[in-house]
Design a protein around this motif. Sequence first.
Motif, PDB file in Angstrom:
ATOM      1  N   THR A   1      19.416 -13.670 -11.121  1.00 18.82           N
ATOM      2  CA  THR A   1      18.315 -14.312 -11.509  1.00 18.82           C
ATOM      3  C   THR A   1      17.065 -14.577 -10.699  1.00 18.82           C
ATOM      4  O   THR A   1      15.841 -14.143 -10.874  1.00 18.82           O
ATOM      5  CB  THR A   1      18.724 -15.777 -12.333  1.00 18.82           C
ATOM      6  N   SER A   2      17.573 -15.088  -9.508  1.00 17.72           N
ATOM      7  CA  SER A   2      16.671 -15.345  -8.495  1.00 17.72           C
ATOM      8  C   SER A   2      16.157 -14.267  -7.930  1.00 17.72           C
ATOM      9  O   SER A   2      14.953 -14.063  -7.714  1.00 17.72           O
ATOM     10  CB  SER A   2      17.126 -16.102  -7.293  1.00 17.72           C
ATOM     11  N   LEU A   3      16.862 -12.972  -7.672  1.00 14.84           N
ATOM     12  CA  LEU A   3      16.393 -11.943  -7.200  1.00 14.84           C
ATOM     13  C   LEU A   3      15.459 -10.981  -8.318  1.00 14.84           C
ATOM     14  O   LEU A   3      14.318 -10.389  -7.928  1.00 14.84           O
ATOM     15  CB  LEU A   3      17.675 -10.855  -6.830  1.00 14.84           C
ATOM     16  N   ALA A   4      15.951 -11.282  -9.513  1.00 17.94           N
ATOM     17  CA  ALA A   4      14.901 -10.650 -10.644  1.00 17.94           C
ATOM     18  C   ALA A   4      13.452 -11.407 -10.369  1.00 17.94           C
ATOM     19  O   ALA A   4      12.111 -10.702 -10.358  1.00 17.94           O
ATOM     20  CB  ALA A   4      15.402 -10.769 -12.003  1.00 17.94           C
ATOM     21  N   GLN A   5      13.375 -13.018 -10.164  1.00 15.89           N
ATOM     22  CA  GLN A   5      11.965 -13.475 -10.119  1.00 15.89           C
ATOM     23  C   GLN A   5      11.364 -13.103  -8.884  1.00 15.89           C
ATOM     24  O   GLN A   5      10.059 -13.059  -8.992  1.00 15.89           O
ATOM     25  CB  GLN A   5      12.376 -15.135 -10.030  1.00 15.89           C
ATOM     26  N   LEU A   6      12.118 -12.989  -7.780  1.00 15.01           N
ATOM     27  CA  LEU A   6      11.293 -12.330  -6.599  1.00 15.01           C
ATOM     28  C   LEU A   6      10.725 -10.949  -6.772  1.00 15.01           C
ATOM     29  O   LEU A   6       9.664 -10.564  -6.593  1.00 15.01           O
ATOM     30  CB  LEU A   6      12.349 -12.328  -5.352  1.00 15.01           C
ATOM     31  N   SER A   7      11.676 -10.122  -7.522  1.00 14.09           N
ATOM     32  CA  SER A   7      10.939  -8.885  -7.555  1.00 14.09           C
ATOM     33  C   SER A   7      10.120  -8.672  -8.438  1.00 14.09           C
ATOM     34  O   SER A   7       9.337  -7.627  -8.546  1.00 14.09           O
ATOM     35  CB  SER A   7      12.441  -7.730  -8.227  1.00 14.09           C
ATOM     36  N   GLN A   8      10.196  -9.501  -9.317  1.00 17.53           N
ATOM     37  CA  GLN A   8       8.726  -9.451 -10.331  1.00 17.53           C
ATOM     38  C   GLN A   8       7.626  -9.450  -9.635  1.00 17.53           C
ATOM     39  O   GLN A   8       6.534  -8.749 -10.256  1.00 17.53           O
ATOM     40  CB  GLN A   8       8.509 -10.671 -11.301  1.00 17.53           C
ATOM     41  N   ASN A   9       7.474  -9.933  -8.431  1.00 20.15           N
ATOM     42  CA  ASN A   9       5.953  -9.972  -7.579  1.00 20.15           C
ATOM     43  C   ASN A   9       5.963  -8.776  -6.523  1.00 20.15           C
ATOM     44  O   ASN A   9       5.046  -8.887  -5.813  1.00 20.15           O
ATOM     45  CB  ASN A   9       5.810 -11.300  -6.927  1.00 20.15           C
TER      46      ASN A   9
ATOM     47  N   GLN B   1       7.728 -18.678  -3.251  1.00 17.43           N
ATOM     48  CA  GLN B   1       8.618 -17.630  -3.095  1.00 17.43           C
ATOM     49  C   GLN B   1       8.787 -17.252  -1.696  1.00 17.43           C
ATOM     50  O   GLN B   1       9.889 -16.813  -0.919  1.00 17.43           O
ATOM     51  CB  GLN B   1       8.314 -16.310  -3.920  1.00 17.43           C
ATOM     52  N   LEU B   2       7.795 -17.072  -1.044  1.00 20.52           N
ATOM     53  CA  LEU B   2       7.476 -16.571   0.345  1.00 20.52           C
ATOM     54  C   LEU B   2       8.027 -17.426   1.529  1.00 20.52           C
ATOM     55  O   LEU B   2       8.759 -17.066   2.194  1.00 20.52           O
ATOM     56  CB  LEU B   2       5.897 -16.590   0.688  1.00 20.52           C
ATOM     57  N   TYR B   3       7.872 -19.090   0.906  1.00 16.43           N
ATOM     58  CA  TYR B   3       8.578 -19.807   1.772  1.00 16.43           C
ATOM     59  C   TYR B   3      10.144 -19.674   1.723  1.00 16.43           C
ATOM     60  O   TYR B   3      10.957 -19.783   2.720  1.00 16.43           O
ATOM     61  CB  TYR B   3       8.302 -21.462   1.321  1.00 16.43           C
ATOM     62  N   SER B   4      10.768 -19.430   0.507  1.00 14.80           N
ATOM     63  CA  SER B   4      11.874 -19.041   0.403  1.00 14.80           C
ATOM     64  C   SER B   4      12.431 -17.640   1.084  1.00 14.80           C
ATOM     65  O   SER B   4      13.543 -17.917   1.916  1.00 14.80           O
ATOM     66  CB  SER B   4      12.396 -18.976  -1.005  1.00 14.80           C
TER      67      SER B   4
ATOM     68  N   THR C   1      12.609 -19.747  -6.330  1.00  9.98           N
ATOM     69  CA  THR C   1      12.164 -18.286  -6.354  1.00  9.98           C
ATOM     70  C   THR C   1      11.332 -18.121  -7.741  1.00  9.98           C
ATOM     71  O   THR C   1      11.135 -17.100  -8.314  1.00  9.98           O
ATOM     72  CB  THR C   1      13.330 -17.434  -6.498  1.00  9.98           C
ATOM     73  N   ASN C   2      10.715 -19.247  -8.273  1.00  5.94           N
ATOM     74  CA  ASN C   2       9.931 -19.372  -9.310  1.00  5.94           C
ATOM     75  C   ASN C   2       8.818 -18.362  -9.420  1.00  5.94           C
ATOM     76  O   ASN C   2       8.132 -18.369  -8.415  1.00  5.94           O
ATOM     77  CB  ASN C   2       9.311 -20.558  -9.456  1.00  5.94           C
TER      78      ASN C   2
END
Length: 830
Positions: free
Chosen positions: A659-667, A630-633, A622-623
């Motif tokens: 942490t992963s949800l925060a990384q996804l939510s950034q975009n 992220q889309l793949y994930s 989820t980088n």
Amino acid sequence: MKHIEKLSFLEIVSELKELVHEVISLAQNSETQREVLNEVEILVGKFDPILDDLRDNIKFKDHPPLKKAVESLGLELKRAKGLVKSPEAKAFIKQIEELVHDLGRSLGLVLLASLEVSTELKDKIGELHKDLMSTRFDMSSFPSTSYDSGLVSELEIEVEIQEEKRVCFGIDDVAMQLKYGDDEQLRYALLELNELVGGKRVSSEWISDEGVIPILFNRLSSSNSDNRLSILQLLRSIASDYTDNKERMADVGILSVLVKSLVRDEEERKEAAALLLDLSDLQSVRRRLGRIQGCIVMLVALLNGDDVVASSHAGKLLNALSSNTQNALHMAEAGYFKPLVQYLKEGSDMSKILMATALSRMELTDQSRSSLGEDGAIEPLVRMFSAGKLEAKLSALSALQNLSNLTENVQRLISSGIVASLLQLLFSVTSVLMTLREPASAILARIAQSESILVNQDVAQQMLSLLNLSSPVIQNHLLQALNSIASHSRASKVRRKMKENGAFQLLVPFLMETNVKIRSSALNLLYTLSKDLPEELTDQLGETYIKILISIISSSTLDSEKAAAIGILGHLPSSDKKVTDMLKRANLLPILVSIMTSRSEVSTETTCWLAESITGVLIRFTNPSDKKLQLYSAQQGVVPLLVKSLSSGSLVAKCRAATSLAQLSQNSSSLRKSRTLRWSCVPPSAEAVCEVHGGQCYVKSTFCIVKAGAVSPMIQILEGQEREADEAVLGALATLLHDEIWESGSNYIAKKSGIPAIIKVLESGSVKAQEKALWILEKIFGDEEHRVKYGESAQAVLIDLAQQGDSRLKSATAKLLAQLELLQVQSSYF
């Protein structure tokens, strides 16, 4: 008066009535000692109705025991007549008191010989017997009769007998009543026999010839509790006064009956234990008792019981029985280990081996292991291992292996200095010692669980060097020991030294091991070591072993193996895109999603570890710098699994999921914009419109945590008592307050009741969490409505934070206080 022995029964009774009347008359007419003689008159007068009843009961006219008993009573009444005639005699009061008691004893014989009379007559005799035996006269001649004390114990009566003043009824009749009498008849027969034994009026030969001992033991099996107690007391007297009869009690059948009394009521248990103790000076008794089923178990129970006397008897008896090694083993099986430990300390070489071997085979509880450790079993076993011959070494090691399953004993082993000896044995190439290596390695694995092992310098390096020189069983023990050592909180230097000495190169080949136990132990150790070297780990593993780890993850049936292998991959640097591409090509993500989807809902240590490892790897996928990844994930179904982990995972898993949800939510904002521009000609559905991002949002395409339902479980984490996941959760919530969406994001957080939870973090969170909370509150309090509604509840916390909080928070705290108009903007806090 005729010679009393030549009279018939009826004539004797008549003569006794005359004596009674004469004594009463003399007492009435005496001018001295009036108080004492008045009492004598009353007591003797009570004989009259009893004698009438005996005279009228014609069936007793030819009953010799009763005739002899009545004759004995007549002799005492004649004494009474003579004494009452001379009240001025020296020590008159004392003589009268003794006479009254002798009348009571003679009446007791009448009672004993009158077992078949009516209950009414029996009660009369018993009541008078009680009155006579309990009468006392003080020095002022006033009687003191203890009527409230109850019937004086028959055994006490017999102790008081000092003369053979009366003619006893037939001894043969006592023997018959012992054999065939009912409970009440037996009671009086026991009384008489106790008197005979106490007065040494029967011989050891008579006891033997009449079979008294087997009779008593036979009655012990079938009598009521009172009689059983009397029998045991009588047997103790016989054993004490007629020592040659002890041998007759040594029969195994007799001892078995006696052992059964050890489980009856308190007094009987006590007497039985005392009798067994009396008999235990016979070697035959000691030998046979240990063979009687349940005897030692019952004695150990008595030893551990609340009755101090019975416990003392049992302890002495167990000590006597422990001279036999088999008995000592039975005691150990029953949970009493002191004799076994004593043999380990001071027994012969064969005895020591016997005890150690037995100890190695026992299924011990932790309480038993603790008792053995406290009793001192560890030290002599270590000495046996160090200095004994092969058989002694093997039995000692096996016993120590059993004892080492308790933490307290591990500390005792370390203190004994055994570690060096164990390692020396493992390095030995002597063929005769090879059988000792497996238990030695098992003990080392247990010892390694204690942090105290770190005092032994280079122990981990020595174990590493042994790995490829050992059998599979020993390899597994060594790997377990190494993992325990490396896992200790103070083992950072040990871990670094292991890596420097090539631990990884030595361990990774074990990943291809077909022995599951060894492979699992190697995985655990690699997982522990990989925590400290993310930058080096890629080179240490290489693509080959990374693929092997993925193969283990996809094929292993053990959650623990999967957790360790995934955990190792999670320690690879997340910024290394080559590694990420390699993992993606190997289809790791679909495998992880499948594991997360199908894993058990039951929370165990292993399932928690597995979830933590998976959520750790998902941070890579989820980088935020790689939207395609992220889309793949998201399309693989990662987001719902992350949201679920916020509610049902461990704190570590919750933190990593946030942490992963925060990384996804950034975009999410930028993806929402691009989709809005691209599809602006198509009216968005009501469900797709996001109240935070203001456009179309979807979980799988814009990664919106609002649409994913992640905000509520995040707020619940902040409301909880544990603070470890606060920083990650606040980081995710902060993504809803960036740029132009800050106002809608603030409203949504308020709608979900998140503001009080954020204020709570200011009270007890970490400095980094407090820093994020201050930033979020500054954004939220930019809205006047929220500032008015929640500002007051934040004031006290903010003031306290400004005065006592970390200096790094001072500026942000001052800004927020100024925002709430509690501090001038130009304050020195800036």
